[in-house]
Structure formats: C-alpha cells, structure tokens
Design a protein around this motif. Structure first.
Motif, PDB file in Angstrom:
ATOM      1  N   LEU A  50       0.902  -1.125  -0.108  1.00 46.82           N
ATOM      2  CA  LEU A  50      -0.009  -0.073  -0.076  1.00 46.82           C
ATOM      3  C   LEU A  50       0.923   1.262   0.124  1.00 46.82           C
ATOM      4  CD1 LEU A  50      -2.793   0.872   0.131  1.00 46.82           C
ATOM      5  CD2 LEU A  50      -2.668   1.203   2.782  1.00 46.82           C
ATOM      6  N   SER A  51       0.521   2.165  -0.914  1.00 48.77           N
ATOM      7  CA  SER A  51       1.357   3.640  -0.873  1.00 48.77           C
ATOM      8  C   SER A  51       0.714   4.317  -0.013  1.00 48.77           C
ATOM      9  CB  SER A  51       1.188   3.965  -2.268  1.00 48.77           C
ATOM     10  OG  SER A  51       2.115   5.358  -2.300  1.00 48.77           O
ATOM     11  N   PHE A  52       1.146   4.970   0.865  1.00 49.98           N
ATOM     12  CA  PHE A  52       0.953   5.883   2.001  1.00 49.98           C
ATOM     13  C   PHE A  52       1.111   7.251   1.415  1.00 49.98           C
ATOM     14  CE2 PHE A  52       1.103   2.105   4.270  1.00 49.98           C
ATOM     15  CZ  PHE A  52      -0.021   1.956   4.844  1.00 49.98           C
ATOM     16  N   ARG A  53       0.193   8.123   1.426  1.00 49.17           N
ATOM     17  CA  ARG A  53       0.118   9.594   1.034  1.00 49.17           C
ATOM     18  C   ARG A  53      -0.329  10.321   2.422  1.00 49.17           C
ATOM     19  NH1 ARG A  53      -2.713   8.153  -4.685  1.00 49.17           N
ATOM     20  NH2 ARG A  53      -0.965   6.982  -5.743  1.00 49.17           N
ATOM     21  N   ALA A  54      -0.174  11.829   2.304  1.00 48.87           N
ATOM     22  CA  ALA A  54      -0.716  12.688   3.187  1.00 48.87           C
ATOM     23  C   ALA A  54      -1.277  13.720   2.733  1.00 48.87           C
ATOM     24  CB  ALA A  54       0.304  12.684   4.221  1.00 48.87           C
ATOM     25  N   ASN A  55      -2.311  14.394   3.109  1.00 52.99           N
ATOM     26  CA  ASN A  55      -2.635  15.860   2.750  1.00 52.99           C
ATOM     27  C   ASN A  55      -1.884  16.683   3.324  1.00 52.99           C
ATOM     28  OD1 ASN A  55      -4.470  18.189   2.644  1.00 52.99           O
ATOM     29  ND2 ASN A  55      -5.900  16.752   1.684  1.00 52.99           N
ATOM     30  N   MET A  70       3.302   9.159  15.179  1.00 48.47           N
ATOM     31  CA  MET A  70       3.824   7.972  15.487  1.00 48.47           C
ATOM     32  C   MET A  70       3.233   6.954  15.065  1.00 48.47           C
ATOM     33  SD  MET A  70       6.609   9.645  16.619  1.00 48.47           S
ATOM     34  CE  MET A  70       7.626   8.123  17.134  1.00 48.47           C
ATOM     35  N   ALA A  71       2.021   6.990  15.360  1.00 53.56           N
ATOM     36  CA  ALA A  71       1.088   5.804  15.024  1.00 53.56           C
ATOM     37  C   ALA A  71       1.044   5.584  13.570  1.00 53.56           C
ATOM     38  CB  ALA A  71      -0.236   5.872  15.582  1.00 53.56           C
ATOM     39  N   PHE A  72       1.054   6.732  12.837  1.00 47.94           N
ATOM     40  CA  PHE A  72       0.825   6.516  11.297  1.00 47.94           C
ATOM     41  C   PHE A  72       2.292   6.241  10.824  1.00 47.94           C
ATOM     42  CE2 PHE A  72       0.979   9.050   7.117  1.00 47.94           C
ATOM     43  CZ  PHE A  72       0.092   8.295   6.588  1.00 47.94           C
ATOM     44  N   MET A  73       3.554   6.531  11.345  1.00 50.04           N
ATOM     45  CA  MET A  73       4.471   6.051  10.861  1.00 50.04           C
ATOM     46  C   MET A  73       4.740   4.393  11.249  1.00 50.04           C
ATOM     47  SD  MET A  73       8.462   7.615  11.876  1.00 50.04           S
ATOM     48  CE  MET A  73       8.105   7.539  13.442  1.00 50.04           C
ATOM     49  N   GLU A  74       4.249   3.928  12.141  1.00 48.10           N
ATOM     50  CA  GLU A  74       4.128   2.620  12.605  1.00 48.10           C
ATOM     51  C   GLU A  74       3.347   1.837  11.709  1.00 48.10           C
ATOM     52  OE1 GLU A  74       3.339  -0.417  16.369  1.00 48.10           O
ATOM     53  OE2 GLU A  74       3.570   1.813  16.683  1.00 48.10           O
ATOM     54  N   ILE A  75       2.524   2.269  11.163  1.00 46.29           N
ATOM     55  CA  ILE A  75       1.453   1.752  10.292  1.00 46.29           C
ATOM     56  C   ILE A  75       2.147   1.661   8.899  1.00 46.29           C
ATOM     57  CG2 ILE A  75      -0.699   2.085   8.796  1.00 46.29           C
ATOM     58  CD1 ILE A  75      -1.962   3.716  11.464  1.00 46.29           C
ATOM     59  N   ILE A  76       3.047   2.543   8.483  1.00 47.17           N
ATOM     60  CA  ILE A  76       3.412   2.424   7.213  1.00 47.17           C
ATOM     61  C   ILE A  76       4.724   1.299   7.584  1.00 47.17           C
ATOM     62  CG2 ILE A  76       4.964   3.741   5.658  1.00 47.17           C
ATOM     63  CD1 ILE A  76       3.327   6.213   6.526  1.00 47.17           C
ATOM     64  N   GLN A  77       5.311   1.571   8.334  1.00 50.45           N
ATOM     65  CA  GLN A  77       6.148   0.450   8.509  1.00 50.45           C
ATOM     66  C   GLN A  77       5.863  -1.264   8.687  1.00 50.45           C
ATOM     67  OE1 GLN A  77       9.780   0.994   8.225  1.00 50.45           O
ATOM     68  NE2 GLN A  77       9.639  -1.096   8.121  1.00 50.45           N
ATOM     69  N   GLN A  78       4.521  -1.292   9.393  1.00 54.49           N
ATOM     70  CA  GLN A  78       3.866  -2.544   9.638  1.00 54.49           C
ATOM     71  C   GLN A  78       3.384  -3.102   8.081  1.00 54.49           C
ATOM     72  OE1 GLN A  78       0.816  -1.880  12.403  1.00 54.49           O
ATOM     73  NE2 GLN A  78       2.037  -2.410  14.012  1.00 54.49           N
ATOM     74  N   ASN A  79       3.034  -2.221   7.243  1.00 59.19           N
ATOM     75  CA  ASN A  79       2.742  -2.592   5.856  1.00 59.19           C
ATOM     76  C   ASN A  79       3.954  -3.049   5.263  1.00 59.19           C
ATOM     77  OD1 ASN A  79       2.299  -1.710   2.653  1.00 59.19           O
ATOM     78  ND2 ASN A  79       0.260  -2.595   3.640  1.00 59.19           N
ATOM     79  N   LYS A  80       4.920  -2.320   5.263  1.00 61.72           N
ATOM     80  CA  LYS A  80       6.341  -2.874   4.635  1.00 61.72           C
ATOM     81  C   LYS A  80       6.696  -4.340   5.171  1.00 61.72           C
ATOM     82  CE  LYS A  80       7.909   1.804   3.572  1.00 61.72           C
ATOM     83  NZ  LYS A  80       9.182   2.943   3.954  1.00 61.72           N
ATOM     84  N   ASP A  81       6.801  -4.093   6.386  1.00 61.52           N
ATOM     85  CA  ASP A  81       7.347  -5.460   7.078  1.00 61.52           C
ATOM     86  C   ASP A  81       6.454  -6.658   6.569  1.00 61.52           C
ATOM     87  OD1 ASP A  81       8.878  -3.876   8.172  1.00 61.52           O
ATOM     88  OD2 ASP A  81       8.179  -3.832  10.008  1.00 61.52           O
ATOM     89  N   SER A  82       4.948  -6.642   6.890  1.00 67.73           N
ATOM     90  CA  SER A  82       4.233  -7.581   6.454  1.00 67.73           C
ATOM     91  C   SER A  82       4.403  -8.088   4.968  1.00 67.73           C
ATOM     92  CB  SER A  82       2.688  -7.250   6.437  1.00 67.73           C
ATOM     93  OG  SER A  82       1.744  -7.933   6.227  1.00 67.73           O
ATOM     94  N   VAL A  83       4.526  -7.123   4.036  1.00 67.96           N
ATOM     95  CA  VAL A  83       4.716  -7.540   2.606  1.00 67.96           C
ATOM     96  C   VAL A  83       6.100  -8.284   2.507  1.00 67.96           C
ATOM     97  CG1 VAL A  83       4.970  -6.568   0.290  1.00 67.96           C
ATOM     98  CG2 VAL A  83       3.218  -5.753   1.726  1.00 67.96           C
ATOM     99  N   VAL A  84       7.132  -7.728   3.052  1.00 71.16           N
ATOM    100  CA  VAL A  84       8.486  -8.313   2.958  1.00 71.16           C
ATOM    101  C   VAL A  84       8.466  -9.918   3.492  1.00 71.16           C
ATOM    102  CG1 VAL A  84      10.882  -8.326   3.787  1.00 71.16           C
ATOM    103  CG2 VAL A  84       9.850  -6.073   3.047  1.00 71.16           C
ATOM    104  N   SER A  85       7.775  -9.913   4.923  1.00 67.56           N
ATOM    105  CA  SER A  85       7.758 -11.288   5.482  1.00 67.56           C
ATOM    106  C   SER A  85       6.999 -12.422   4.446  1.00 67.56           C
ATOM    107  CB  SER A  85       7.050 -11.047   6.838  1.00 67.56           C
ATOM    108  OG  SER A  85       5.695 -10.831   6.651  1.00 67.56           O
ATOM    109  N   ARG A  86       5.973 -11.950   3.805  1.00 68.93           N
ATOM    110  CA  ARG A  86       5.264 -12.951   2.995  1.00 68.93           C
ATOM    111  C   ARG A  86       6.176 -13.318   1.783  1.00 68.93           C
ATOM    112  NH1 ARG A  86       0.618 -10.417   0.192  1.00 68.93           N
ATOM    113  NH2 ARG A  86       0.462 -12.633  -0.739  1.00 68.93           N
TER     114      ARG A  86
END
Length: 453
Positions: free
Chosen positions: A79-84, A383-399
């Motif tokens: 998932l690509s994360f963007r921000a307004n 901090m939670a948003f940054m963690e969410i972004i990292q979790q998505n990266k980690d989940s995809v990598v672990s797969r």
C-alpha cells in the motif's frame, strides 16, 4: 424564522463555512458567505444523537477493533501511503510561512509517505496573487527535491470565489486546471473532486451525466497540458447520487484513477462493490481522504456551534487514540483490498492537539500548529501513522521471505484478485459492523441538510 438544520458535508464545506464567518485574514470578503442565503452555524439539539462521549469512544473502539481483526484474516498487499498537506490548502496557504510548509513536508517524508496531496483552489490563480503563486512554486520544487509524488486535488471551498452556476464553475476550471497541470506536472491530477458536495455548496442540482461531461471536457485540456499526468476523480461514496456519478465516470476511458473519501462507517457500505466494479473496468482506486467520524451529542447544549462540533471531531486530545486506531483500520482495509494508496486528511494533528478544545480551523490553533512544526514536535498520532506504514512494509516483506528454501518451488501467494474474490465470498466480512443501524443512522452520522433560503 424557519428552523433549519445543517449537515457537515465534507472537509471543504466545513472549512468554507467556518472561515467565511470567524477566521480573520483567511477570507478576503467575509460577506461572501451570505450571498444567496447563508448557512446557519448552529444545530438543533433535538436533532442530534443522544450519545455521551464515553459511549462514543467505547463504540468506536469496539468497531475499529472488529474491522482490524477481520481485515487481519487476509494477507496485506503493498500500500502506498500519502498525506494531505493541509496547510497548502487554498484557505491556509497565504498565511502559512514557506519555511513551515517545508518542515511539514520533511515530517511527512519522515513518516514514510510516498506522496503529498494538495487541495488547491481557484485562489490564487483567478486572483493572480503572485506572492502566493510563487510560494506554491517553491513548495512544490521542495516536494520534488524530496522525491515525493505530487497529487493535486483542486477543490471548491467558496471562500475566495463563489460561482452562481454550473457553467461558471466549468468555465473557471477549464481556464485554471490546465494552467496548474502544466506548471507542476503532478503524478495525479483530480479533475473532479466530490461533485455532490460542490453542488450543495453552490445550491444547485447537477445531473450525474453532466458531471461526466464536465470531467471529459476537463480531461482533454489537462491531458494536453501535462501528458504524463494520471487523471482521476474523487467521490464521497455514501450518497446514492455519488454512486450514480461514480458509475458514469467508469465509462470514461481517459480517466485513470478513482479516489474514495471515507469519513464514516456508512461510507464503507457501498465501497466494497465500488472497488470491485472499478477493478473490473481497469481503473486504479485508492482512499483519497479519510478521518474518523464526527462526535457530537445533545448534551453539549441547546444550540451547538459548528466550531464546537469541529473541535470535538478533530482538535480534541481526548480522541487522539481513536485517530490512530482509525488510521490503522483504514490502512488494513485498503491493504487487503489491494487499493493503490491511503491518504489521511487532517494531518495538522500529527504535530499538535490544542490544550483546550478548539476548532482545527481556528486561527489560534493554526498558529499553535505552526509553532509545533517549527519545533519539530510530533504527536502520538504521527508516531502511530509512521508505525502503520512500517508494518505494511514488514508484512509484505515477510510474505516474500516465507518462500521455500533454495531448490524447492516457492508456494504460490494469492494475488490481489484472489483475495478480493475471497473477501466478496465471505458473508461475514464486516457484515455485522456495517449492518448495525446505530452505526449507519445514529451516533456516527451527520444531521440532514437544509440550507437557509
């Protein structure tokens, strides 16, 4: 005088109403908000849901936990994360220092976003305000320097410019949109942004087919100005009118991407079908705006100021934990569906929640956020948003790393299409959540609209 009730119709409408009446320095003409009938800034107490703050927090926690739990049953997709960049919005840009805007960009880059979404308006372009135009030039040059994608989403807020007809709107868009596209060459340009809300702000009715024709005309001029830019349209999915417009837009071949704006659980009801239909038509789709549903209650007072509702909705530290949970749930939801991206909208909360309840559109709160950005402050929501972004990266990598050892064929991972089919075949996926009448029609929903004649 006839009693009326107002509905909050989205970010642009919220901001336009507040700023036209209460923010010094942001609107050139405060009287503009009173042309052709002004919207009242109070709500009738007996029309508001009877829910306490504690009940709201409890219910929100319960629902968001369920969404996250159910989405966790399926593999996360990249998932690509963007921000307004909310302070680059038409109403903020003139009164936000460039150095602060650059530090804002730095913070979003630090969080891990890949793209910046900017809500430009008809100001400063129709006004030829060179000072503000040059500020946009320098800001976007800086965004490019940071290797971030640029998404331009022009919006109609009616703060600086109010159009009296659909033709006036179209004439202005055809004049300005190609100019913006040629100047900045964004990765994505949203040629139509929340049309149902635009019509409400203009107090006009526009048939879905006319919005489709509007979109086609704008596409021709913008594509000519910036050939490599992907063109899109943005929809609030909850209304039947918006769904009809969405279906009309699907037939436009030159429209590359569709953006959905999710501000309530009700918005999620039609989204499953809209995602599937868009994918079948070969359209990319993403969440272009999202934030948690509004909190309001009868116990606030007999007449509820719109500014108070916005304060409780966004600029209230008591809801900071819910903001983080909402972002996490929407990220999981977007990821398992294989959407292109997710974009949180009220990102000033990444830097500061006011000490006392205050509207996010208040000038004082704006200044507090500017100071927080300049001091490099970060909230737990950031901090939670940054963690969410990292979790998505980690989940995809672990797969990817879960493949078999060398020499043994790797197991096939389900494709995004396989996952979507599995979700659609699951009768329990979000069904309990989205069928709860207290969620769809009760405490989480805005009151019906009735403009003052």
């Amino acid at each position: 005088m006839k009693k009326t009730i107002i509905r909050i119709a989205g970010i642009g409408c919220l901001i336009a109403i507040i700023l036209a009446s209460s923010m010094n320095g942001y609107a050139q003409d405060k009287k503009r908000g009173h042309k052709r009938g002004a919207l009242q800034d109070t709500y009738e107490r007996d029309k508001l849901p009877n829910i306490t703050q504690e009940q709201y927090i409890s219910k929100m926690n319960n629902i968001l936990d369920k969404i996250t739990e159910q989405c966790n049953k399926y593999p996360q997709q990249p998932l690509s994360f963007r921000a307004n960049l909310i302070f680059a919005h038409e109403i903020y840009i003139k009164n936000t220092p460039l150095k602060t805007l650059k530090k804002y960009v730095d913070a979003l880059k630090e969080a891990g976003v890949k793209g910046i979404d900017i809500n430009m308006g008809f100001f400063p372009w129709l006004d030829n305000d060179q000072e503000t135009i040059k500020k946009y030039d320098k800001l976007i040059e800086y965004i490019r320097k940071k290797n971030l994608e640029l998404i331009i989403t022009p919006q109609y807020s009616a703060v600086y410019h109010r159009f009296n007809s659909f033709d006036e709107l179209k004439e202005a868009a055809i004049k300005i949109y190609p100019r913006i596209a040629a100047r900045f060459e964004p990765e994505i340009f949203i040629v139509l942004h929340k049309p149902s809300n635009v019509a409400k702000r203009m107090r006009i009715q526009v048939l879905p087919g006319n919005w489709s024709k509007f979109t086609q005309e704008i596409i021709v001029s913008v594509k000519k100005a910036s050939p490599n830019t992907r063109l899109g349209a943005s929809i609030m999915p909850s209304s039947q009118e918006s769904q009809q417009i969405f279906n009309e837009l699907l037939s436009i071949d030159e429209l590359n991407v569709l953006s959905l704006n999710i501000y309530s659980f009700k918005d999620m009801q039609p989204v499953n079908k809209m995602i599937t239909t868009a994918k079948e038509k070969g359209k990319n789709i993403y969440i272009g705006e999202t934030w948690r549903p509004i909190y309001y209650s009868r116990d606030v007072g007999k007449k509820i100021k719109l500014t108070n509702l916005i304060s409780a909705w966004i600029g209230d530290n008591k809801f900071q934990e819910l903001d983080s949970k909402w972002l996490k749930a929407m990220a999981y939801y977007a990821s398992v569906w294989g959407l292109e991206a997710m974009t949180p909208v009220w990102t000033q909360t990444f830097f500061k929640y006011p000490e006392e309840s205050a509207a996010t559109t208040d000038a004082d709160y704006h200044q507090e956020v500017i100071k927080a950005i300049n001091k490099k402050e970060r909230t737990s929501t950031f901090m939670a948003f940054m963690e969410i972004i990292q979790q998505n990266k980690d989940s995809v990598v672990s797969r990817k790393e879960a493949s078999a050892p060398a020499g043994i064929p790797a197991p096939a991972h389900p494709s995004p299409e396989d996952i979507r089919r599995e979700i659609l075949s699951d009768p329990h996926f979000l069904s309990e959540i989205l069928s709860d009448p207290s969620i769809v029609d009760g405490a989480m929903q805005p009151v019906p609209v009735n403009p003052v004649p």
